[in-house]
Design a protein around this motif. Structure first.
Motif, PDB file in Angstrom:
ATOM      1  N   VAL A 170       0.837  -1.201   0.000  1.00  0.00           N
ATOM      2  CA  VAL A 170       0.000   0.000   0.000  1.00  0.00           C
ATOM      3  C   VAL A 170       0.873   1.252   0.000  1.00  0.00           C
ATOM      4  CG1 VAL A 170      -0.282   0.278   2.511  1.00  0.00           C
ATOM      5  CG2 VAL A 170      -2.107   0.997   0.964  1.00  0.00           C
ATOM      6  N   VAL A 171       2.016   1.196   0.671  1.00  0.00           N
ATOM      7  CA  VAL A 171       2.955   2.327   0.647  1.00  0.00           C
ATOM      8  C   VAL A 171       3.544   2.484  -0.751  1.00  0.00           C
ATOM      9  CG1 VAL A 171       5.107   3.238   1.577  1.00  0.00           C
ATOM     10  CG2 VAL A 171       3.477   2.097   3.097  1.00  0.00           C
ATOM     11  N   GLU A 172       3.909   1.358  -1.366  1.00  0.00           N
ATOM     12  CA  GLU A 172       4.471   1.410  -2.716  1.00  0.00           C
ATOM     13  C   GLU A 172       3.437   1.939  -3.719  1.00  0.00           C
ATOM     14  OE1 GLU A 172       6.060  -2.373  -3.750  1.00  0.00           O
ATOM     15  OE2 GLU A 172       7.459  -2.437  -2.064  1.00  0.00           O
ATOM     16  N   LEU A 173       2.177   1.525  -3.561  1.00  0.00           N
ATOM     17  CA  LEU A 173       1.131   1.993  -4.469  1.00  0.00           C
ATOM     18  C   LEU A 173       0.960   3.501  -4.367  1.00  0.00           C
ATOM     19  CD1 LEU A 173      -1.716  -0.675  -4.170  1.00  0.00           C
ATOM     20  CD2 LEU A 173      -0.187  -0.285  -6.097  1.00  0.00           C
ATOM     21  N   ARG A 174       0.919   4.021  -3.150  1.00  0.00           N
ATOM     22  CA  ARG A 174       0.742   5.471  -2.997  1.00  0.00           C
ATOM     23  C   ARG A 174       1.910   6.224  -3.633  1.00  0.00           C
ATOM     24  NH1 ARG A 174      -2.137   9.385  -0.927  1.00  0.00           N
ATOM     25  NH2 ARG A 174      -1.043  11.287  -0.334  1.00  0.00           N
ATOM     26  N   ASP A 175       3.127   5.749  -3.399  1.00  0.00           N
ATOM     27  CA  ASP A 175       4.296   6.403  -4.005  1.00  0.00           C
ATOM     28  C   ASP A 175       4.212   6.350  -5.529  1.00  0.00           C
ATOM     29  OD1 ASP A 175       5.292   6.926  -1.500  1.00  0.00           O
ATOM     30  OD2 ASP A 175       6.727   5.266  -1.495  1.00  0.00           O
ATOM     31  N   LEU A 176       3.778   5.194  -6.070  1.00  0.00           N
ATOM     32  CA  LEU A 176       3.685   5.040  -7.523  1.00  0.00           C
ATOM     33  C   LEU A 176       2.623   5.967  -8.103  1.00  0.00           C
ATOM     34  CD1 LEU A 176       4.419   3.551 -10.145  1.00  0.00           C
ATOM     35  CD2 LEU A 176       2.728   1.808  -9.527  1.00  0.00           C
ATOM     36  N   PHE A 177       1.443   5.995  -7.501  1.00  0.00           N
ATOM     37  CA  PHE A 177       0.364   6.836  -8.018  1.00  0.00           C
ATOM     38  C   PHE A 177       0.744   8.310  -7.943  1.00  0.00           C
ATOM     39  CE2 PHE A 177      -2.735   3.331  -6.506  1.00  0.00           C
ATOM     40  CZ  PHE A 177      -2.502   2.612  -7.658  1.00  0.00           C
ATOM     41  N   THR A 178       1.422   8.687  -6.867  1.00  0.00           N
ATOM     42  CA  THR A 178       1.856  10.073  -6.725  1.00  0.00           C
ATOM     43  C   THR A 178       2.875  10.433  -7.794  1.00  0.00           C
ATOM     44  OG1 THR A 178       1.456  10.003  -4.331  1.00  0.00           O
ATOM     45  CG2 THR A 178       2.898  11.747  -5.154  1.00  0.00           C
ATOM     46  N   ALA A 179       3.806   9.525  -8.036  1.00  0.00           N
ATOM     47  CA  ALA A 179       4.838   9.784  -9.043  1.00  0.00           C
ATOM     48  C   ALA A 179       4.249   9.882 -10.451  1.00  0.00           C
ATOM     49  CB  ALA A 179       5.899   8.684  -8.997  1.00  0.00           C
ATOM     50  N   LEU A 180       3.249   9.042 -10.747  1.00  0.00           N
ATOM     51  CA  LEU A 180       2.639   9.036 -12.076  1.00  0.00           C
ATOM     52  C   LEU A 180       1.550  10.100 -12.237  1.00  0.00           C
ATOM     53  CD1 LEU A 180       2.217   5.180 -12.675  1.00  0.00           C
ATOM     54  CD2 LEU A 180       3.947   6.702 -13.670  1.00  0.00           C
ATOM     55  N   GLY A 181       1.095  10.663 -11.122  1.00  0.00           N
ATOM     56  CA  GLY A 181      -0.026  11.604 -11.188  1.00  0.00           C
ATOM     57  C   GLY A 181      -1.337  10.928 -11.521  1.00  0.00           C
ATOM     58  N   THR A 182      -1.488   9.659 -11.115  1.00  0.00           N
ATOM     59  CA  THR A 182      -2.677   8.879 -11.454  1.00  0.00           C
ATOM     60  C   THR A 182      -3.871   9.307 -10.607  1.00  0.00           C
ATOM     61  OG1 THR A 182      -1.213   7.012 -11.899  1.00  0.00           O
ATOM     62  CG2 THR A 182      -3.563   6.528 -11.734  1.00  0.00           C
ATOM     63  N   THR A 183      -5.020   9.417 -11.244  1.00  0.00           N
ATOM     64  CA  THR A 183      -6.277   9.650 -10.525  1.00  0.00           C
ATOM     65  C   THR A 183      -6.854   8.283 -10.165  1.00  0.00           C
ATOM     66  OG1 THR A 183      -6.644  11.638 -11.843  1.00  0.00           O
ATOM     67  CG2 THR A 183      -8.535  10.771 -10.618  1.00  0.00           C
ATOM     68  N   VAL A 184      -7.172   8.082  -8.879  1.00  0.00           N
ATOM     69  CA  VAL A 184      -7.542   6.751  -8.403  1.00  0.00           C
ATOM     70  C   VAL A 184      -8.845   6.821  -7.608  1.00  0.00           C
ATOM     71  CG1 VAL A 184      -6.852   4.799  -6.953  1.00  0.00           C
ATOM     72  CG2 VAL A 184      -5.115   6.059  -8.254  1.00  0.00           C
ATOM     73  N   LEU A 185      -9.734   5.874  -7.910  1.00  0.00           N
ATOM     74  CA  LEU A 185     -10.923   5.639  -7.085  1.00  0.00           C
ATOM     75  C   LEU A 185     -10.879   4.176  -6.679  1.00  0.00           C
ATOM     76  CD1 LEU A 185     -13.656   6.574  -5.898  1.00  0.00           C
ATOM     77  CD2 LEU A 185     -14.716   5.874  -8.059  1.00  0.00           C
ATOM     78  N   ALA A 186     -10.766   3.925  -5.377  1.00  0.00           N
ATOM     79  CA  ALA A 186     -10.624   2.559  -4.872  1.00  0.00           C
ATOM     80  C   ALA A 186     -11.724   2.264  -3.873  1.00  0.00           C
ATOM     81  CB  ALA A 186      -9.260   2.374  -4.207  1.00  0.00           C
ATOM     82  N   VAL A 187     -12.158   1.001  -3.810  1.00  0.00           N
ATOM     83  CA  VAL A 187     -13.063   0.565  -2.748  1.00  0.00           C
ATOM     84  C   VAL A 187     -12.368  -0.529  -1.950  1.00  0.00           C
ATOM     85  CG1 VAL A 187     -15.134   1.130  -4.067  1.00  0.00           C
ATOM     86  CG2 VAL A 187     -14.264  -1.201  -4.118  1.00  0.00           C
ATOM     87  N   THR A 188     -12.538  -0.500  -0.645  1.00  0.00           N
ATOM     88  CA  THR A 188     -11.923  -1.483   0.224  1.00  0.00           C
ATOM     89  C   THR A 188     -12.707  -1.561   1.523  1.00  0.00           C
ATOM     90  OG1 THR A 188      -9.898  -2.083   1.419  1.00  0.00           O
ATOM     91  CG2 THR A 188     -10.337   0.249   1.158  1.00  0.00           C
ATOM     92  N   HIS A 189     -12.613  -2.708   2.186  1.00  0.00           N
ATOM     93  CA  HIS A 189     -13.201  -2.841   3.516  1.00  0.00           C
ATOM     94  C   HIS A 189     -12.152  -2.622   4.592  1.00  0.00           C
ATOM     95  CE1 HIS A 189     -11.244  -6.719   3.007  1.00  0.00           C
ATOM     96  NE2 HIS A 189     -11.253  -6.814   4.319  1.00  0.00           N
ATOM     97  N   ASP A 190     -10.873  -2.515   4.184  1.00  0.00           N
ATOM     98  CA  ASP A 190      -9.760  -2.434   5.124  1.00  0.00           C
ATOM     99  C   ASP A 190      -9.467  -0.966   5.432  1.00  0.00           C
ATOM    100  OD1 ASP A 190      -6.906  -2.211   6.000  1.00  0.00           O
ATOM    101  OD2 ASP A 190      -6.982  -4.382   5.809  1.00  0.00           O
ATOM    102  N   GLN A 191      -9.787  -0.552   6.648  1.00  0.00           N
ATOM    103  CA  GLN A 191      -9.616   0.853   7.014  1.00  0.00           C
ATOM    104  C   GLN A 191      -8.154   1.283   6.992  1.00  0.00           C
ATOM    105  OE1 GLN A 191     -11.484   0.530  10.784  1.00  0.00           O
ATOM    106  NE2 GLN A 191     -13.308  -0.322   9.826  1.00  0.00           N
ATOM    107  N   GLY A 192      -7.264   0.414   7.500  1.00  0.00           N
ATOM    108  CA  GLY A 192      -5.849   0.757   7.504  1.00  0.00           C
ATOM    109  C   GLY A 192      -5.314   0.972   6.101  1.00  0.00           C
TER     110      GLY A 192
END
Length: 337
Positions: A170-192
């Motif tokens: 999840v840390v790697e994903l956030r860094d990747l999306f930030t670096a790429l400037g990706t717009t993201v809409l995600a659904v999850t049941h995991d609050q953390g």
């Protein structure tokens, strides 16, 4: 991306009930909610996999009514990966660009670029069956990103992975999306997972948005008792606020300055339950202790009133069966709406 008064009905039940939601360019939004809250229906509506009964989906300011999923310019990544078993890693990642007419050289360059970005350089010729769960998730992400979607949709993206791997990815994903400037809409049941990944968290209940805000704002000030309990807070009691205090089943509890008078639910976060000598506060008996890694959750039964949970340092947790006193820290109390 914008949802405007989006409504989906299954018989008499509204899976989405006039939901309006905006996702700004380059923003990462995570939608949380219990089973049946409408979060997965919301994602399917945006993707074009579920028709609306009323309202609109707008992408780039354009109404998507009648636009099929494959023409919406969105990327999809599902919990179960849904990789093509008959294609190797490179064939999976190249699928989107190939469908869009990219030439061989362009596809190969895109595959190499994305596999490097997701931490799998040189894996293009590996068989999907030879990959671990985490590696398959990375390939699924690379495949979703390959056509350069204007919006990336994630459905429980890390749900099948073990906790240690989830926390790292999840840390790697956030860094990747930030670096790429990706717009993201995600659904999850995991609050953390949501709180670590998102710029903004949206909590849903019964097909409606119960609260939307930054992870810190939602955590610090849940909108109501439903949101607070969904986030895992259990120290909630009815209260009558008057001035700097609230009358509760635990006695008088301090409330933040400027809190409006009246009768409303009151939350005390476990970090705000202070343990003192038995004769120096609300007398309680320790009924249970649970090790949580960074702290110990201590269950307390007052002489009167419902149970409490306190968060203690590893060295400070009292023994089960012991007697303690409790006071309350005003900075950790929230009067709910």
């Amino acid at each position: 991306m914008r949802l405007a008064e989006a409504t989906v009905r299954f018989g008499d039940r509204a899976a989405l009930d006039s939901v309006t939601l905006d996702v700004a360019e380059h923003e990462i939004v995570c939608v949380l909610g219990p089973s049946g809250s409408g979060k997965s229906t919301l994602l399917r509506v945006v993707a074009g996999l579920q028709e609306l009964d009323a309202g609109q989906v707008l992408l780039g300011g354009r109404d998507q009514s009648g636009v099929p999923a494959h023409r919406r310019g969105v990327g999809l990544m599902f919990q179960d990966h849904q990789l093509f078993a008959h294609r190797d890693v490179g064939g999976n990642v190249a699928f989107g660009p190939r469908v869009r007419g990219a030439g061989r050289a362009e596809r190969d360059a895109r595959v190499a670029e994305l596999l490097s970005l997701v931490g799998l350089p040189g894996a293009a010729h590996r068989a999907v069956a030879s990959l671990s769960g985490g590696e398959q998730q990375r390939v699924a992400l690379a495949r979703a990103l390959a056509p350069s979607p204007r919006l990336l949709l994630l459905d429980e993206p890390l749900g099948q992975l073990d906790r240690t791997l989830r926390e790292r990815l999840v840390v790697e994903l956030r860094d990747l999306f930030t670096a790429l400037g990706t717009t993201v809409l995600a659904v999850t049941h995991d609050q953390g997972e949501a709180f670590a990944l998102a710029d903004r968290v949206v909590v849903m209940r019964d097909g409606r948005v119960a609260q939307s805000g930054t992870p810190l704002a939602v955590w610090q000030r849940p909108a109501d008792e439903f949101v607070a309990r969904f986030l895992g807070f259990g120290n909630i009691v009815p209260a009558t606020v008057s001035g700097p205090w609230a009358d509760t089943p635990w006695g008088k509890v301090p409330v933040p300055e400027g809190t409006a008078a009246g009768r409303r639910p009151l939350l005390v976060r476990p970090a705000g339950v202070r343990l003192v000598a038995p004769d120096a506060g609300l007398a309680c008996v320790v009924t249970a202790r649970t090790f949580r890694g960074t702290h110990v959750a201590v269950r307390l039964q007052p002489e009167s009133g419902p149970e409490l949970e306190a968060a203690c340092g590893l060295r400070d947790a009292p023994e089960q069966g012991g007697r303690v006193g409790v006071t309350f820290e005003v900075t950790e109390t929230v009067v709910l709406g």
